[in-house]
Scaffold this motif. Sequence first.
Motif, PDB file in Angstrom:
ATOM      1  N   GLU A 209      -4.104   9.579  31.186  1.00 53.13           N
ATOM      2  CA  GLU A 209      -3.686   9.971  32.543  1.00 53.13           C
ATOM      3  C   GLU A 209      -2.170   9.826  32.707  1.00 53.13           C
ATOM      4  O   GLU A 209      -1.528  10.657  33.335  1.00 53.13           O
TER       5      GLU A 209
ATOM      6  N   LEU B  57      -0.493  12.695  31.121  1.00 55.21           N
ATOM      7  CA  LEU B  57      -0.640  13.876  31.969  1.00 55.21           C
ATOM      8  C   LEU B  57       0.398  13.846  33.094  1.00 55.21           C
ATOM      9  O   LEU B  57       1.087  14.834  33.353  1.00 55.21           O
TER      10      LEU B  57
ATOM     11  N   VAL C 216      -2.451  16.687  26.946  1.00 55.91           N
ATOM     12  CA  VAL C 216      -3.035  15.454  26.396  1.00 55.91           C
ATOM     13  C   VAL C 216      -4.467  15.710  25.939  1.00 55.91           C
ATOM     14  O   VAL C 216      -5.161  16.578  26.468  1.00 55.91           O
ATOM     15  N   LYS C 217      -4.868  14.948  24.943  1.00 60.67           N
ATOM     16  CA  LYS C 217      -6.281  14.951  24.540  1.00 60.67           C
ATOM     17  C   LYS C 217      -6.643  13.542  24.125  1.00 60.67           C
ATOM     18  O   LYS C 217      -5.788  12.773  23.695  1.00 60.67           O
ATOM     19  N   LYS C 218      -7.917  13.243  24.219  1.00 57.63           N
ATOM     20  CA  LYS C 218      -8.344  11.921  23.776  1.00 57.63           C
ATOM     21  C   LYS C 218      -9.744  11.987  23.203  1.00 57.63           C
ATOM     22  O   LYS C 218     -10.553  12.796  23.631  1.00 57.63           O
ATOM     23  N   SER C 219      -9.965  11.163  22.235  1.00 57.99           N
ATOM     24  CA  SER C 219     -11.280  11.119  21.622  1.00 57.99           C
ATOM     25  C   SER C 219     -11.737   9.673  21.580  1.00 57.99           C
ATOM     26  O   SER C 219     -10.932   8.770  21.368  1.00 57.99           O
ATOM     27  N   GLU C 220     -13.004   9.449  21.807  1.00 55.25           N
ATOM     28  CA  GLU C 220     -13.497   8.072  21.824  1.00 55.25           C
ATOM     29  C   GLU C 220     -14.905   8.009  21.260  1.00 55.25           C
ATOM     30  O   GLU C 220     -15.547   9.032  21.046  1.00 55.25           O
TER      31      GLU C 220
ATOM     32  N   HIS D 224     -18.796   6.558  21.632  1.00 59.71           N
ATOM     33  CA  HIS D 224     -19.808   5.990  22.528  1.00 59.71           C
ATOM     34  C   HIS D 224     -21.005   5.572  21.692  1.00 59.71           C
ATOM     35  O   HIS D 224     -21.058   5.799  20.501  1.00 59.71           O
TER      36      HIS D 224
ATOM     37  N   PRO E  63      -8.312  16.792  19.035  1.00 59.63           N
ATOM     38  CA  PRO E  63      -8.401  15.495  19.722  1.00 59.63           C
ATOM     39  C   PRO E  63      -8.289  14.327  18.735  1.00 59.63           C
ATOM     40  O   PRO E  63      -8.129  13.185  19.152  1.00 59.63           O
TER      41      PRO E  63
ATOM     42  N   LYS F 279      -5.370  20.675  37.634  1.00 63.83           N
ATOM     43  CA  LYS F 279      -5.994  20.362  36.349  1.00 63.83           C
ATOM     44  C   LYS F 279      -6.419  18.911  36.298  1.00 63.83           C
ATOM     45  O   LYS F 279      -5.744  18.036  36.830  1.00 63.83           O
TER      46      LYS F 279
ATOM     47  N   LEU G 191      -8.481  15.837  33.653  1.00 60.39           N
ATOM     48  CA  LEU G 191      -8.972  15.520  32.312  1.00 60.39           C
ATOM     49  C   LEU G 191     -10.460  15.234  32.373  1.00 60.39           C
ATOM     50  O   LEU G 191     -10.883  14.287  33.026  1.00 60.39           O
TER      51      LEU G 191
ATOM     52  N   THR H 213     -14.192  14.949  30.034  1.00 65.72           N
ATOM     53  CA  THR H 213     -14.855  14.991  28.733  1.00 65.72           C
ATOM     54  C   THR H 213     -15.607  16.316  28.663  1.00 65.72           C
ATOM     55  O   THR H 213     -15.877  16.949  29.703  1.00 65.72           O
TER      56      THR H 213
ATOM     57  N   GLU I 237     -24.300  12.221  29.113  1.00 64.33           N
ATOM     58  CA  GLU I 237     -23.504  12.312  30.344  1.00 64.33           C
ATOM     59  C   GLU I 237     -23.560  13.691  30.991  1.00 64.33           C
ATOM     60  O   GLU I 237     -23.042  13.871  32.093  1.00 64.33           O
TER      61      GLU I 237
ATOM     62  N   ASP J 257     -13.218  23.255  23.640  1.00 64.75           N
ATOM     63  CA  ASP J 257     -12.604  22.173  24.418  1.00 64.75           C
ATOM     64  C   ASP J 257     -13.297  22.111  25.783  1.00 64.75           C
ATOM     65  O   ASP J 257     -14.221  22.891  26.047  1.00 64.75           O
TER      66      ASP J 257
ATOM     67  N   ARG K 133     -17.657  15.185  19.006  1.00 62.83           N
ATOM     68  CA  ARG K 133     -16.214  15.228  19.264  1.00 62.83           C
ATOM     69  C   ARG K 133     -15.869  16.018  20.511  1.00 62.83           C
ATOM     70  O   ARG K 133     -14.922  15.701  21.214  1.00 62.83           O
TER      71      ARG K 133
ATOM     72  N   HIS L 248     -17.333  14.028  23.720  1.00 65.95           N
ATOM     73  CA  HIS L 248     -16.665  12.763  24.039  1.00 65.95           C
ATOM     74  C   HIS L 248     -15.153  12.804  23.899  1.00 65.95           C
ATOM     75  O   HIS L 248     -14.515  11.767  23.776  1.00 65.95           O
ATOM     76  N   SER L 249     -14.589  13.992  23.925  1.00 60.96           N
ATOM     77  CA  SER L 249     -13.132  14.086  23.995  1.00 60.96           C
ATOM     78  C   SER L 249     -12.767  14.500  25.406  1.00 60.96           C
ATOM     79  O   SER L 249     -13.498  15.240  26.047  1.00 60.96           O
ATOM     80  N   ARG L 250     -11.638  14.006  25.857  1.00 60.67           N
ATOM     81  CA  ARG L 250     -11.162  14.339  27.184  1.00 60.67           C
ATOM     82  C   ARG L 250     -10.031  15.342  27.043  1.00 60.67           C
ATOM     83  O   ARG L 250      -9.027  15.043  26.390  1.00 60.67           O
ATOM     84  N   THR L 251     -10.186  16.523  27.623  1.00 58.97           N
ATOM     85  CA  THR L 251      -9.106  17.505  27.591  1.00 58.97           C
ATOM     86  C   THR L 251      -9.002  18.146  28.982  1.00 58.97           C
ATOM     87  O   THR L 251      -9.854  17.941  29.834  1.00 58.97           O
ATOM     88  N   LEU L 252      -7.941  18.930  29.170  1.00 62.15           N
ATOM     89  CA  LEU L 252      -7.643  19.434  30.512  1.00 62.15           C
ATOM     90  C   LEU L 252      -8.564  20.563  30.955  1.00 62.15           C
ATOM     91  O   LEU L 252      -8.881  21.461  30.190  1.00 62.15           O
TER      92      LEU L 252
END
Lengths: 197, 584
Positions: A26, A29, A35-39, A41, A63, B2, B4, B6, B33, B132, B161, B164-168
């Motif tokens: 965030e 951003l 931005v991208k993020k991978s996690e 779970h 990501p 926009k 973010l 998942t 989710e 994405d 992937r 569970h990835s967060r993109t715009l």
Amino acid sequence: MYNKIDFIIAGVGGQGTILASDILVEVGLHAGYDVKKSEVHGMSQRGGGVESQVRWGERVYSPLIEKGKADYLLGFEMLEAARWTEYLNPSSVVYVNRHKMYPPSVTTGQAEYPAETAIEHELSSRAGRYEWVDAMAAAKELGNPALAGVIMLGRLSADLDVEPETWLKVIAELVPAKLVELNKKAFITGRKMKKGV
Amino acid sequence: MKKLLTGNEAFAYGAYLAGVQLAAAYPGTPSTEIVKNCATYDTIFAEWSPNEKVSLDVATGAAYAGRRALCAMKHVGMNVAADSLFSASYTGVKGGLVIINADDPGMHSSQNEQDNRNYAKFARVPMLEPADSEEAKNFVGIALEMSEQYDTPVIIRTTTRLSHSRTLVEMDDSKRVIPSAETPAYERNIPKYVMVPANARRRHPVVEERLQKLAALAETIEINKIEPGDDEIGIITSGVIYQYAKEVFPTATILKLGMVWPLPKQMILDFAKRVKKLVIIEELDPIFEDFIRLLGLPCVGKEVYPIEGEFNPSLIREVSYKAGLLKEQPPTVSTADIELPIRPPMLCPGCGHRGLFYALKRLDATVFGDIGCYTLGASPPLAAMHTTTCMGAGFGVVHGVDKMGVTDRTVGLLGDSTFFHSGIHPMIDILYNSGTSTLVITDNRTTAMTGHQDNPGSGKTLLGEPAERMDIETVVRGLGAKRVDVVNPYEVDQVMKVVKEGIESGEPSVVIARYPCVLQTKEKHPVPTVDTETCNNCGTCLKIGCPPIVKGENHVAIDNILCNGCGLCVTVCPFNAIKKPEEQ
Ligand SMILES: Cc1ncc(C[n+]2csc(CCOP(=O)(O)OP(=O)(O)O)c2C)c(N)n1
């Protein structure tokens, strides 16, 4: 603005790596990056090793970060940090929370937890800069060990050219209302850990 | 604006925008989710169904009623729902039906790796694959329109992937489809919806024709697109792998497939003509590659890009370089030179499953188990579960073993959510076919493994409404089981006693080990203390595999922060060296 910044957060399930990486994306951003993020779970959250990867850039595709290309490695736990050596390069910066969580093979005496000096050597010899962060100790002092993650972010923030207000605003949005003040305090504590500040 | 999101949040937002009115699922990482987020929109009725087949039937019903419906599941859930999928393919729908299928390459949280693009081909339904979160949102609407226009269920494939990835994602509600407020009328059509052989025979050609039309659509649909670049290498790819390909081959010409079944034959032929070398980068199975090779086109595929495991940009770079597709050498990197002890997932401190498995271990039972948090009972030092395959299998497997006369203390075991998912049927089998098995149900009143979803036994629905709590004991007795015990898994002696009696009884027996999940109840008790004088480091307490107990030089220690105060270590200590605080 940098062309790109790649962050890896490594820790143990339950340590708050997901919250920390949510804050980090965030903030990116707000600072105007793509931005991208991978996690991770699921299963590994039950006390296993977990990791989040966060990427800031002009245009981010994957990501996931490539090996040898991480700019920052934040280790929330010492042993977990040491698993990410392959992602480092001679200009990477590594921050490791001075905190050990013993995996089962160690608690039962079948394996040994690596020495602090050995972990430091593995990481620092592959990175540009290495720093221990006494985040756990500081978090306990603030009365809640779960704050260690935000303290780590505070330390990181001192290296990045994003206003602390932006970080604080994002923190206020993402942590539960009754913990906002405490988390802000933790962030400032971490930020002040930069040598010479 | 926009935001973010998942991939999974974006699917739910897409469902909201597309006017979906019903969303049903059984939880499963990495899909959970999706429907959980659908429940946050008040225009969507969302439910946890007892299993994936039921969820697909429910969603199909909503679509038969002329309304837009969504169903989500993890890849193995599709195996459970497959029968319904194949039928829905024949009957078609009326309102749009989208099935979001989440594959798990790399098996982050699964028992196998399977490429469910195979199901699209197998069931002859179209499949889309976003790359994405923005596409995840948009593809739901595209899928529902396609579903209605071509009278077919449409599958959207995601992977861990992407989910569970967060993109715009562009948040814009202005073009939202407002679901109809009218009560739908069911339109009767026996030849279309009653799949007796005579009708089904007439439907099959319709399905084949539909597939031809969809293949024609694939040639022009805008989600299949060519990104022009250097024509030296032409890459065909889809999903999140597209993102990796862009990192590794930033200048290559790329055919990005948003619709991954049926495939656009002419588009691929033209693409192959345009580029010097055709490279297929796809995770898991060679679905595109097989199709492309059948067109007679030479290409680079699975001989370079592995069939097993999850891809990542480093892997693609490495193998591409080795195959001579990249000139620049990947950075040299190395793993740590010191030994790093592994950190596998463990039963949480305070978890009721621990007491149960300790008792089963003491009984030296052979446990035919199942999938859930309790599968961690198979990990050392407990190592007290001996088979785990797919959901619901434990009870059927133990029945088969028992029927063969195996006498070494066999026990079938599964969890409450698994019981409602697919554990009831094998129990019926045992009761019906004069089985003798001892069946343990770990009832922690939640679906813990996937993040504490409610289930029929937890007394609450996905929408947060109170529900009749389906009592497992009553269900089991209703099926006809006579020997039924409910135990607290922390009362180790009692558990051992009833399980032993069950095994020796020669009749079917059910043991319900009930202890609410402590992660959910957040219940904590005072931490026991170790009397360092008395503790002689015998190691008995270490055999329960409880993370806070640490072996020291001369005695064990308990980590105050991690410990939940369940007291199992107090129970097992043979020297009375670990004490509950009130005992001091
Ligand atoms: C067909 C299928 N659907 C979903 C899953 C994902 N999954 C694995 S275990 C589990 C639930 C287990 O719940 P429960 O039986 O109550 O055990 P607990 O984790 O609470 O101990 C789920 C949903 C799966 N592996 N297979």
